[in-house]
Scaffold this active site. Structure first.
Site: not given
Length: 448
Positions: A104, A241, A243, A245
């Protein structure tokens, strides 16, 4: 072995904490556990595996794929796809489980593994604990034609982009949008969604090389986005960010719009569209007091949970609610996604701008944020943060002095070895003073 699953999967320093061996063992254990709890049908199970662009994701992907296939699972490799894209494609491809390899927003040397069950849903604690219990156990290995097969899926990004575009109620023609893709998993998806919706798109940090993910960019480092929005005279900017999400925003003047403000403006958009179930939004205890007061003034209810998007998701599923999120920029729209989705969030915020004709600054002004200070205290025994009597007494004393115009929240990080001290007060100076005092108590009382 201590518990290795945190609030968002297994995460740690790649090739030290999170090794190829552990990744393979986790994949095998997940295949066994999910099969036993009835996820798999009679036919051979299938899995999708995705990753963000970090260099370590390449060998971890190979280990996860090998583990799944050795356990008799057919694997579709998706390549570099955002975490919400992996969740969506797990459901769309009717896979029995999904795996996302990402840390992340963490720095590039870290990595992580998140498992998804059928339908693209995060696993609950009981299943994660069962997976841990099955690590390295002896098992009857399939042979011959019973081993899993491995293939590459080349349509994942295209299918995911089409889905995101289909959820947006208006076009974005006439808007200029800057996207900071954090040199992460949204470097293709984000710009393509906004282009298909008609926006003029400027991209920054959209050239991942495996090393530069989250490096002074993305939702944790907004300076470049602020400068780019002003330089290009854009209507708004959005930062993801690693990833993708989560999403934070910047208005046309370069001012940051945080997750609380984004969640509030989407709550009003959902209410106006008849989508806000029971006029309720799910948020966490970290939500700013200004957010709570703004939604109360609009006649909306806020249900608060522990920090972590998994807890927001659990509350949303239990109550059938349609919208929830975190101050950090995780926003969950149950009508369109099973997890937080940064690109989806950004597109719907831009759509609110287009539909109302209002600037992002005007829309964000629904929330008057209370001054808030967050101090991270590393290298302490975070397991005692909820029980240490000296620390608890210090917190009680601080709350008494702040009164109704402030609050204190201490929490253990679920992904890092530290304690977070959050203080809100009538002034920034007072919040900083109390936060620093409590951080000092944390360092002394929880010293290793």
């Amino acid at each position: 072995m201590g518990r290795i699953f945190g609030t968002d999967g297994v995460r740690g320093l790649a090739n030290r904490d999170l090794t190829a061996e552990l990744a393979l063992d986790l994949a095998v254990a997940a295949a066994h556990v999910l099969g036993e709890v009835g996820v798999f049908a009679d036919q051979r199970p299938t899995a999708v595996v995705a990753r963000d662009p970090r260099a370590s994701g390449e060998f971890l992907e190979a280990a996860v794929v090998a583990g799944l296939a050795s356990a008799g699972v057919d694997v579709h490799r998706l390549g570099v796809v955002p975490t919400p894209g992996a969740a969506f494609l797990t459901a769309e491809l009717k896979a029995d489980l999904g795996v996302m390899i990402s840390a992340s927003h963490n720095a590039m040397p870290d990595n992580g593994i998140k498992f998804l069950s059928r339908g693209g849903l995060k696993l609950d604690d009981a299943i994660e604990e069962a997976i841990e219990d099955r690590l390295e156990e002896p098992w009857d290995r399939p042979v011959g034609g019973a081993v899993g097969r491995i293939g590459d899926s080349h349509v994942g990004v295209e299918v995911y982009v089409k889905h995101l575009v289909s959820t947006v109620p208006v076009r974005l023609d006439g808007l200029t949008i800057v996207l900071d893709c954090a040199n992460g998993a949204a470097y293709e998806v984000g710009p393509e969604v906004f282009r298909q919706l008609g926006a003029q798109v400027v991209t920054i940090h959209a050239e991942p090389d495996g090393i530069n993910i989250n490096a002074d960019c993305g939702s944790t480092h907004l300076g470049d986005l602020q400068r780019a929005v002003v330089e290009h005279r854009a209507d708004a900017g959005f930062a993801f960010d690693g990833d993708a999400d989560r999403c934070l925003a910047v208005d046309a003047t370069g001012q940051v719009v945080d997750g609380d403000q984004i969640l509030a403006m989407l709550a009003l958009a959902f209410r106006d569209a008849g989508r806000l179930v029971d006029d309720t939004v799910v948020a966490t205890v970290m939500s700013n007091l200004g957010f709570l007061r703004a939604l109360e003034a609009e006649g909306l209810t806020v249900m608060q949970t522990a920090v972590g998007d998994r807890y927001v998701l659990e509350a949303m599923r239990r109550g059938g609610f349609s919208l929830g999120g975190e101050q950090s920029g995780h926003v969950i729209m149950n009508d369109f996604a099973t997890t937080g989705d940064g690109v989806l969030t950004a597109a719907h915020v831009a759509a609110r701008m287009a539909a109302t004709g209002q600037t992002l600054a005007r829309l964000a002004s629904v929330v008057t944020r209370m001054p808030q200070v967050l101090v991270n205290v590393p290298d302490v025994d975070k397991s005692r943060a909820d029980t240490d009597p000296v620390l608890l007494a210090a917190v009680k004393d601080a709350e008494a002095h702040l009164g109704v115009e402030g609050r204190v929240l201490l929490r253990q990080s679920g992904t890092e070895p530290l304690v977070r001290v959050m203080v809100e007060a009538a002034t920034l100076e007072r919040a900083a003073e109390v936060a620093d005092q409590l951080a000092g108590v944390v360092r002394t009382s929880l010293a290793l």
